[in-house]
Design a protein around this motif. Structure first.
Motif, PDB file in Angstrom:
ATOM      1  N   PHE B 256     -25.071 -16.676   2.407  1.00 18.86           N
ATOM      2  CA  PHE B 256     -24.012 -16.532   1.411  1.00 18.86           C
ATOM      3  C   PHE B 256     -22.740 -16.377   2.219  1.00 18.86           C
ATOM      4  O   PHE B 256     -22.371 -15.296   2.629  1.00 18.86           O
ATOM      5  CB  PHE B 256     -24.278 -15.311   0.525  1.00 18.86           C
ATOM      6  N   GLU B 257     -22.099 -17.497   2.501  1.00 13.56           N
ATOM      7  CA  GLU B 257     -20.975 -17.547   3.432  1.00 13.56           C
ATOM      8  C   GLU B 257     -19.695 -17.775   2.660  1.00 13.56           C
ATOM      9  O   GLU B 257     -19.626 -18.660   1.797  1.00 13.56           O
ATOM     10  CB  GLU B 257     -21.177 -18.690   4.437  1.00 13.56           C
ATOM     11  N   ILE B 258     -18.677 -17.008   2.983  1.00 11.25           N
ATOM     12  CA  ILE B 258     -17.404 -17.119   2.274  1.00 11.25           C
ATOM     13  C   ILE B 258     -16.370 -17.845   3.137  1.00 11.25           C
ATOM     14  O   ILE B 258     -16.324 -17.656   4.361  1.00 11.25           O
ATOM     15  CB  ILE B 258     -16.898 -15.742   1.808  1.00 11.25           C
ATOM     16  N   VAL B 259     -15.595 -18.707   2.484  1.00 13.28           N
ATOM     17  CA  VAL B 259     -14.599 -19.549   3.156  1.00 13.28           C
ATOM     18  C   VAL B 259     -13.347 -19.566   2.284  1.00 13.28           C
ATOM     19  O   VAL B 259     -13.443 -19.808   1.087  1.00 13.28           O
ATOM     20  CB  VAL B 259     -15.134 -21.002   3.293  1.00 13.28           C
ATOM     21  N   SER B 260     -12.196 -19.313   2.873  1.00 15.73           N
ATOM     22  CA  SER B 260     -10.967 -19.364   2.062  1.00 15.73           C
ATOM     23  C   SER B 260     -10.523 -20.808   1.881  1.00 15.73           C
ATOM     24  O   SER B 260     -10.894 -21.703   2.652  1.00 15.73           O
ATOM     25  CB  SER B 260      -9.857 -18.563   2.742  1.00 15.73           C
ATOM     26  N   GLY B 261      -9.717 -21.021   0.865  1.00 16.62           N
ATOM     27  CA  GLY B 261      -9.149 -22.354   0.643  1.00 16.62           C
ATOM     28  C   GLY B 261      -8.346 -22.815   1.854  1.00 16.62           C
ATOM     29  O   GLY B 261      -8.402 -23.984   2.244  1.00 16.62           O
ATOM     30  N   ASP B 262      -7.619 -21.891   2.473  1.00 17.28           N
ATOM     31  CA  ASP B 262      -6.850 -22.219   3.681  1.00 17.28           C
ATOM     32  C   ASP B 262      -7.746 -22.688   4.815  1.00 17.28           C
ATOM     33  O   ASP B 262      -7.453 -23.672   5.498  1.00 17.28           O
ATOM     34  CB  ASP B 262      -6.067 -20.983   4.165  1.00 17.28           C
ATOM     35  N   SER B 263      -8.831 -21.953   5.025  1.00 20.23           N
ATOM     36  CA  SER B 263      -9.748 -22.325   6.106  1.00 20.23           C
ATOM     37  C   SER B 263     -10.371 -23.687   5.841  1.00 20.23           C
ATOM     38  O   SER B 263     -10.513 -24.510   6.754  1.00 20.23           O
ATOM     39  CB  SER B 263     -10.861 -21.276   6.252  1.00 20.23           C
ATOM     40  N   LEU B 264     -10.740 -23.914   4.577  1.00 20.31           N
ATOM     41  CA  LEU B 264     -11.293 -25.222   4.231  1.00 20.31           C
ATOM     42  C   LEU B 264     -10.273 -26.320   4.536  1.00 20.31           C
ATOM     43  O   LEU B 264     -10.625 -27.365   5.122  1.00 20.31           O
ATOM     44  CB  LEU B 264     -11.688 -25.243   2.751  1.00 20.31           C
ATOM     45  N   ALA B 265      -9.013 -26.054   4.203  1.00 22.33           N
ATOM     46  CA  ALA B 265      -7.971 -27.059   4.464  1.00 22.33           C
ATOM     47  C   ALA B 265      -7.840 -27.350   5.958  1.00 22.33           C
ATOM     48  O   ALA B 265      -7.655 -28.502   6.360  1.00 22.33           O
ATOM     49  CB  ALA B 265      -6.632 -26.572   3.886  1.00 22.33           C
ATOM     50  N   TRP B 284     -10.872 -19.541  -2.992  1.00 20.02           N
ATOM     51  CA  TRP B 284     -12.004 -19.133  -2.166  1.00 20.02           C
ATOM     52  C   TRP B 284     -13.242 -19.953  -2.531  1.00 20.02           C
ATOM     53  O   TRP B 284     -13.353 -20.471  -3.640  1.00 20.02           O
ATOM     54  CB  TRP B 284     -12.306 -17.629  -2.340  1.00 20.02           C
ATOM     55  N   HIS B 285     -14.147 -20.005  -1.567  1.00 16.05           N
ATOM     56  CA  HIS B 285     -15.378 -20.780  -1.749  1.00 16.05           C
ATOM     57  C   HIS B 285     -16.550 -19.995  -1.166  1.00 16.05           C
ATOM     58  O   HIS B 285     -16.367 -19.223  -0.223  1.00 16.05           O
ATOM     59  CB  HIS B 285     -15.306 -22.104  -0.982  1.00 16.05           C
ATOM     60  N   VAL B 286     -17.743 -20.218  -1.706  1.00 14.56           N
ATOM     61  CA  VAL B 286     -18.939 -19.714  -1.019  1.00 14.56           C
ATOM     62  C   VAL B 286     -19.965 -20.825  -0.865  1.00 14.56           C
ATOM     63  O   VAL B 286     -20.103 -21.704  -1.733  1.00 14.56           O
ATOM     64  CB  VAL B 286     -19.590 -18.502  -1.729  1.00 14.56           C
ATOM     65  N   LEU B 287     -20.637 -20.775   0.244  1.00 13.25           N
ATOM     66  CA  LEU B 287     -21.778 -21.655   0.483  1.00 13.25           C
ATOM     67  C   LEU B 287     -23.023 -20.785   0.315  1.00 13.25           C
ATOM     68  O   LEU B 287     -23.129 -19.702   0.908  1.00 13.25           O
ATOM     69  CB  LEU B 287     -21.692 -22.216   1.905  1.00 13.25           C
ATOM     70  N   ILE B 288     -23.938 -21.247  -0.511  1.00 13.12           N
ATOM     71  CA  ILE B 288     -25.150 -20.478  -0.791  1.00 13.12           C
ATOM     72  C   ILE B 288     -26.365 -21.323  -0.417  1.00 13.12           C
ATOM     73  O   ILE B 288     -26.464 -22.480  -0.842  1.00 13.12           O
ATOM     74  CB  ILE B 288     -25.262 -20.113  -2.293  1.00 13.12           C
ATOM     75  N   GLU B 289     -27.261 -20.750   0.368  1.00 11.51           N
ATOM     76  CA  GLU B 289     -28.518 -21.462   0.627  1.00 11.51           C
ATOM     77  C   GLU B 289     -29.681 -20.646   0.079  1.00 11.51           C
ATOM     78  O   GLU B 289     -29.798 -19.447   0.334  1.00 11.51           O
ATOM     79  CB  GLU B 289     -28.724 -21.707   2.137  1.00 11.51           C
ATOM     80  N   ALA B 290     -30.536 -21.312  -0.692  1.00  6.84           N
ATOM     81  CA  ALA B 290     -31.771 -20.697  -1.190  1.00  6.84           C
ATOM     82  C   ALA B 290     -32.938 -21.515  -0.672  1.00  6.84           C
ATOM     83  O   ALA B 290     -32.833 -22.733  -0.517  1.00  6.84           O
ATOM     84  CB  ALA B 290     -31.784 -20.663  -2.714  1.00  6.84           C
ATOM     85  N   PHE B 384     -13.690 -15.072   7.427  1.00  3.23           N
ATOM     86  CA  PHE B 384     -14.710 -15.927   6.819  1.00  3.23           C
ATOM     87  C   PHE B 384     -16.073 -15.515   7.361  1.00  3.23           C
ATOM     88  O   PHE B 384     -16.166 -14.810   8.372  1.00  3.23           O
ATOM     89  CB  PHE B 384     -14.451 -17.405   7.131  1.00  3.23           C
ATOM     90  N   GLY B 385     -17.113 -15.945   6.674  1.00  2.00           N
ATOM     91  CA  GLY B 385     -18.449 -15.721   7.220  1.00  2.00           C
ATOM     92  C   GLY B 385     -19.368 -14.967   6.283  1.00  2.00           C
ATOM     93  O   GLY B 385     -19.385 -15.204   5.080  1.00  2.00           O
ATOM     94  N   HIS B 386     -20.118 -14.028   6.884  1.00  2.00           N
ATOM     95  CA  HIS B 386     -21.284 -13.424   6.244  1.00  2.00           C
ATOM     96  C   HIS B 386     -20.895 -12.276   5.314  1.00  2.00           C
ATOM     97  O   HIS B 386     -21.081 -11.108   5.638  1.00  2.00           O
ATOM     98  CB  HIS B 386     -22.236 -12.922   7.315  1.00  2.00           C
TER      99      HIS B 386
END
Lengths: 484, 484
Positions: B256-265, B284-290, B384-386
């Motif tokens: 469950f990793e968080i990334v800001s819109g700025d970082s994505l840009a 903001w964004h999150v990447l989720i792996e299940a 960003f991150g965990h």
């Protein structure tokens, strides 16, 4: 008993610093806390100090160090190994944590609670429940045992298979170290690499490295549904294979308890109102509990049925039933919970709290029982309990007609040393969940590697150079003879 | 460099006891192991000792103690904090564990493997996979990092949310203590209360209390299916609320990793071939792996869809997509894995490996970034991150046009102290997963409570009274200046 001059000075100093409520010197008030609850250990002490805050514990610790007076921390005094009973020579004062009984915070979203050392386990259970949560560690003494004692002894219980011992449920520790400094590890950081892990060092240290004043505990969502199955099968090896099979398909199994046919027969004979869960006869049985916290998930009963079906089809399980009601589930558990009582009804017996690697346990159960019975003719050995934890209760019953007092005094210690030797030979531990306390101190010294003993002593000497913390427990040299 | 007389005696004694293969004195062979892999730390040493068994490590340790020569244990030398680089004064010899590279056993049924300290992480992954199992800890340096180093530093990685750090994956430790005794804790007992937990003390001790020679590791069933989702949402607080919501319904979320819109840009700008997972813009964004290990269980993609639907319905998630293919899942992960690289492409930056309590993290991310940008005008702070581990990578980028060398030398240390002060004020840790090594030693001493520092020093003095183990790391007094 009369305090020594330096004890008197300490008592006066604590009274001056913390008030009269923090000091108990009335022998009648002290008496109940001098013996362990099973009546095996009898200590002496002229006073109980009862600080009501972390700062007050630090004050007590600093004053004790200044006066050179040993301290025995005590919570609910439910140790199985004499771990909270003061030395017989009266040299130590008891520090009761029972006034530190606040649940400082409870955060269901984070799944964390901060409980002071004196919080009684049952009260924590209730507080968690009120928030829709659950603190999953439980054991028989939950009405008396305190959180500080449970953490200091790394207590186990019946839910270890899924949640681990206290070590796995404590997310942070606050403690007063022997130098009077306060270690504050309550922040419950999931990642923290700032040197040696003081929290893990204090958990299970039995109060010999400091006094735990509060801990942060992990909470889990409350159980929505549970199912309890009773399975008949051939032997412990098959039981373990069944557990492995279930574990690979689900992580909702909370209990997996093994019971021999003999033990079941003892329960049915001695405990009124019990009946066999299966109509068929089996040499071994397992009780399995599965739970669900999500009410929309597959019902645990259906899950168990689905997972046990192939085991029944290929003969791994000889027979199985799933409790049809909560009352029936309780009846299955009552059998498990009555095993020790039924054992005692059959005559004097020595109980051993031991563990071996899980994969080794099935063979150990069979071979150690046979070895004990061969070595002590007429005795009867049984093993039951937490197969999936590598922790069974290993009981050796005296031969029929043995004189109880003589057997306990003369034979039982020999039996225990014999069992411990078998455990060590199997790579196991002579204390699975009860700790060392006074009871197993000599055996710890006899059976540990030089590396372990040297390291334990070096740590103790480093952190408690005056040797004031719970001095006759775990490593202490003084002997406190006990009648089993 | 020339060995000192006592180093020469030690080298001769090791050669006599263990043979020529155990000693490297050729400067060309030693050179690659004197610098850390990022080129920040440069040590000196006249020899590398390479024992190939636990007994040989014990021999080295006894001889070193006899000759009074310090030792620096080294695995893959991938420390992020200079933890395996020898002191600059050349006083220590390196002990390489790389010849101890056997996987001694692997037991899929028990879910356990015993790996020697020098086993490379990627090789353990492969060995587990060959048995249908998985060792779930992984990180970028997996092709070089060794099991001994990972355990000694309590390494983390991207799967900590579900499996914890190395501490949670090590079931037993074998180590040679500074007195040359062997501690054998490999038996992987689930319950063992024989005094202070030496295994937990050695995990994360960075080789300052002894040398890990082997560990027992937990394996888990291999992954049968995975699904990766990308979610756009308002802020870190909402992200954490979404994580809590998912956690209550399933325990299959691995990342469950968080990334800001700025970082994505930044990633989209600097990393070729990347594209935004969602058509919509979000702060903001999150990447989720299940994942699922049981092929008959609900597919992770369906699970994520089912669990995210109510979050989309009530606006907690603004938009979401689930990778439709393994290639798309990889593309989502590539964005996350490219954040540091994209950051570096934007100019000089200080990266901080910090943690705070999980519940505090959302606010910390916003407030600490704002505070850092206010304190250092023109700088840009990103986190960003965990999120679910309370561990984010907190980067502060130099103002545009800053001279890199000057900024690193003069401004960066001030930035780092500022960030660490914020972390401590938030109850956090200045080292989440990288340890202290040389890099954070001064900060550890500056920011730790007197209780922690006194306890760490007492433990060190108790177990390593000669101060020979990895002497300038974690607690050591000698300074080894580093150019960042």
């Amino acid at each position: 008993m009369q305090p020594s001059p330096r004890q008197t000075s300490l008592i006066d100093a604590v009274r001056a610093a913390l008030g009269d409520a923090a000091v108990t010197t009335d022998p009648g008030d002290i008496a109940p806390w001098l013996d362990d609850w099973r009546g095996r250990y009898h200590g002496r002490s002229p006073a109980i100090l009862s600080p009501d805050s972390t700062a007050a514990v630090a004050t007590v610790m600093r004053l004790a160090a200044e006066h050179g007076v040993p301290l025995v921390p005590q919570g609910g005094n439910t140790s199985m190994v004499g771990g909270a009973t003061p030395p017989v020579d009266g040299s130590a004062l008891i520090v009761s944590l029972r006034r530190m009984n606040r649940i400082r915070s409870i955060d269901p979203a984070a799944g964390l609670a901060v409980a002071e050392a004196g919080v009684i386990l049952a009260n924590l259970h209730a507080a968690a429940e009120a928030e829709g949560m659950r603190f999953p560690l439980t054991l028989g003494a939950r009405g008396s045992a305190t959180i500080g004692g449970l953490a200091s002894t790394n207590a186990g219980g019946t839910q270890v298979l899924r949640f681990g011992t206290m070590r796995g449920l404590v997310a942070g520790v606050e403690a007063v170290l022997p130098n009077g400094e306060i270690h504050d590890g309550l922040a419950a950081l999931k990642k923290d690499n700032r040197g040696y892990d003081l929290d893990h060092l204090l958990i299970g240290a039995e109060g010999t490295l400091g006094i735990l004043t509060a801990v942060t505990l992990r909470l889990y969502p409350a159980i929505a549904q549970r199912a309890v199955a009773w399975v008949g099968l051939a032997d412990p090896e098959t039981a373990l294979a069944l557990l492995r099979r279930l574990e690979r398909r689900t992580d909702t199994i909370e209990s997996f308890e093994i019971v021999s046919g003999d033990s079941l027969a003892q329960v049915l004979k001695h405990i009124p109102g019990t009946r066999a869960p299966l109509a068929t006869q089996h040499r071994w049985h397992v009780l399995i509990e599965a739970v669900a916290t999500d009410p929309t998930a597959e019902a645990p009963a259906e899950l168990l049925e689905r997972l046990l079906a192939p085991a029944l089809a290929d003969g791994q399980a000889a027979d199985a039933t799933i409790a049809a009601s909560e009352a029936q589930a309780e009846a299955f558990w009552r059998i498990r919970d009555s095993l020790s009582e039924a054992e005692r009804a059959s005559g004097p017996a020595m109980q051993h709290d031991i563990s071996v690697p899980v994969a080794t346990m099935p063979r150990f159960m069979i071979e150690a029982a046979a070895a004990a019975e061969a070595r002590f003719p007429g005795s009867h050995a049984t093993a039951f309990g937490h197969l999936g934890d590598g922790n069974v209760h290993f009981h050796v019953r005296a031969p029929a007609g043995a004189d109880a007092a003589r057997w306990y005094a003369e034979d039982a210690p020999i039996v225990t040393r014999f069992v411990h030797d078998l455990v060590v030979a199997a790579g196991g531990s002579i204390s699975a969940e009860h700790g060392i306390g006074q009871m197993k101190r000599a055996e710890l010294a006899r059976l540990s590697s030089p590396a372990r003993m040297a390291a334990l002593r070096a740590i103790k000497a480093g952190l408690d150079p005056q040797g004031l913390m719970n001095p006759d427990k775990l490593l202490g040299l003084a002997e406190n003879p006990a009648a089993p």
